[in-house]
Design a protein around this motif. Sequence first.
Motif, PDB file in Angstrom:
ATOM      1  N   UNK A 157      51.494 -22.684 -26.538  1.00  0.00           N
ATOM      2  CA  UNK A 157      51.811 -24.077 -26.824  1.00  0.00           C
ATOM      3  C   UNK A 157      52.897 -24.640 -25.919  1.00  0.00           C
ATOM      4  N   UNK A 158      53.771 -23.808 -25.405  1.00  0.00           N
ATOM      5  CA  UNK A 158      54.883 -24.301 -24.599  1.00  0.00           C
ATOM      6  C   UNK A 158      54.898 -23.819 -23.151  1.00  0.00           C
ATOM      7  N   UNK A 159      54.149 -22.785 -22.821  1.00  0.00           N
ATOM      8  CA  UNK A 159      54.198 -22.261 -21.460  1.00  0.00           C
ATOM      9  C   UNK A 159      52.860 -21.630 -21.089  1.00  0.00           C
ATOM     10  N   UNK A 160      52.727 -21.358 -19.795  1.00  0.00           N
ATOM     11  CA  UNK A 160      51.530 -20.715 -19.260  1.00  0.00           C
ATOM     12  C   UNK A 160      51.964 -19.716 -18.200  1.00  0.00           C
ATOM     13  N   UNK A 161      51.416 -18.511 -18.251  1.00  0.00           N
ATOM     14  CA  UNK A 161      51.712 -17.488 -17.251  1.00  0.00           C
ATOM     15  C   UNK A 161      50.423 -17.163 -16.507  1.00  0.00           C
ATOM     16  N   UNK A 162      50.533 -17.036 -15.183  1.00  0.00           N
ATOM     17  CA  UNK A 162      49.370 -16.728 -14.354  1.00  0.00           C
ATOM     18  C   UNK A 162      49.724 -15.614 -13.386  1.00  0.00           C
ATOM     19  N   UNK A 163      48.757 -14.789 -13.085  1.00  0.00           N
ATOM     20  CA  UNK A 163      48.940 -13.734 -12.095  1.00  0.00           C
ATOM     21  C   UNK A 163      47.684 -13.589 -11.254  1.00  0.00           C
ATOM     22  N   UNK A 164      47.863 -13.375  -9.961  1.00  0.00           N
ATOM     23  CA  UNK A 164      46.738 -13.239  -9.041  1.00  0.00           C
ATOM     24  C   UNK A 164      46.979 -12.051  -8.130  1.00  0.00           C
ATOM     25  N   UNK A 165      45.897 -11.338  -7.806  1.00  0.00           N
ATOM     26  CA  UNK A 165      45.969 -10.188  -6.917  1.00  0.00           C
ATOM     27  C   UNK A 165      44.813 -10.295  -5.915  1.00  0.00           C
ATOM     28  N   UNK A 166      45.114 -10.187  -4.611  1.00  0.00           N
ATOM     29  CA  UNK A 166      44.111 -10.272  -3.561  1.00  0.00           C
ATOM     30  C   UNK A 166      44.272  -9.104  -2.598  1.00  0.00           C
ATOM     31  N   UNK A 167      43.175  -8.501  -2.181  1.00  0.00           N
ATOM     32  CA  UNK A 167      43.222  -7.464  -1.141  1.00  0.00           C
ATOM     33  C   UNK A 167      42.034  -7.613  -0.208  1.00  0.00           C
ATOM     34  N   UNK A 168      42.225  -7.196   1.036  1.00  0.00           N
ATOM     35  CA  UNK A 168      41.155  -7.119   2.028  1.00  0.00           C
ATOM     36  C   UNK A 168      41.343  -5.802   2.777  1.00  0.00           C
ATOM     37  N   UNK A 169      40.357  -4.926   2.706  1.00  0.00           N
ATOM     38  CA  UNK A 169      40.375  -3.658   3.450  1.00  0.00           C
ATOM     39  C   UNK A 169      39.308  -3.735   4.520  1.00  0.00           C
ATOM     40  N   UNK A 170      39.709  -3.507   5.796  1.00  0.00           N
ATOM     41  CA  UNK A 170      38.757  -3.584   6.897  1.00  0.00           C
ATOM     42  C   UNK A 170      38.758  -2.267   7.686  1.00  0.00           C
ATOM     43  N   UNK A 171      37.595  -1.925   8.231  1.00  0.00           N
ATOM     44  CA  UNK A 171      37.447  -0.741   9.081  1.00  0.00           C
ATOM     45  C   UNK A 171      36.488  -1.109  10.194  1.00  0.00           C
ATOM     46  N   UNK A 172      36.943  -0.894  11.447  1.00  0.00           N
ATOM     47  CA  UNK A 172      36.131  -1.282  12.593  1.00  0.00           C
ATOM     48  C   UNK A 172      36.313  -0.243  13.709  1.00  0.00           C
ATOM     49  N   UNK A 173      35.226   0.065  14.396  1.00  0.00           N
ATOM     50  CA  UNK A 173      35.304   1.006  15.523  1.00  0.00           C
ATOM     51  C   UNK A 173      35.909   0.318  16.725  1.00  0.00           C
TER      52      UNK A 173
END
Length: 173
Positions: A157-173
Motif C-alpha cells: 500500500x505504501x511502497x514497491x520493491x523491484x529487482x532485475x538480473x541480466x546476464x549474457x554469456x558468449x563464446x566465439x572461436x
Amino acid sequence: MNLRINIKVIYLLTLVFLFIGKVYAQTDTLTYSNGELTIGEIKKMEKGIISIETAYSDSDFMIEWDKVKKMKSQQSYLITLSDGRRFNGTLNSEGNEAIINDGQITSTALIDIVEIRPVKDSFWDKVSANIDLGYNITKANNLRQFNTRAHVAYTTKRWEAKGTYNTVFSNQD
C-alpha cells in the motif's frame, strides 16, 4: 435418474458462480472525451497509457490517459502524482478533477496523475515475477550466446520493491 439430475444441477450452479465471479470483477468504468465508455478492470496506468481488461476482448485495451474524461472505480490503487506524492486509496474523476479517497479526500487535476497501480490484499497478488531465457547460435563465426533476464516486484500500500538480473554469456572461436 436422480444422479443425472444432480449432475445437471451441479453443472448449472458451477456456470452461474463462474458468471457471477466474472461480472463482479468488472467494476471499473472509463468514459472518454468522445463519449464512449469501457467497463472492465483497470490493470495499470503508466507513461500516459491506461490499460483496462474487459470480458469481451482477448487482450487489454490501451488508451491514452489524456483521452479519459471520467473514471469510476472501487479498487484500491497506489497512485503517484507528478510532484512525487503517493496515495493509497480509491480513485474517481469527473472532468479534469480526480478525487483520491485514502482516508482523507484529496482533490487533484487528472493530468497530474502519472501512475496508477492496483493494490491487492493477498501476498501472492502483490508479487510479480518473470524469467526470460535465450540461446543464439551463429554458424559463420561459431558464436554461441546464452541470455538470461529475471524480474521480481512486490507492491504494498505504501511502497514497491523491484529487482532485475541480466546476464549474457558468449563464446566465439
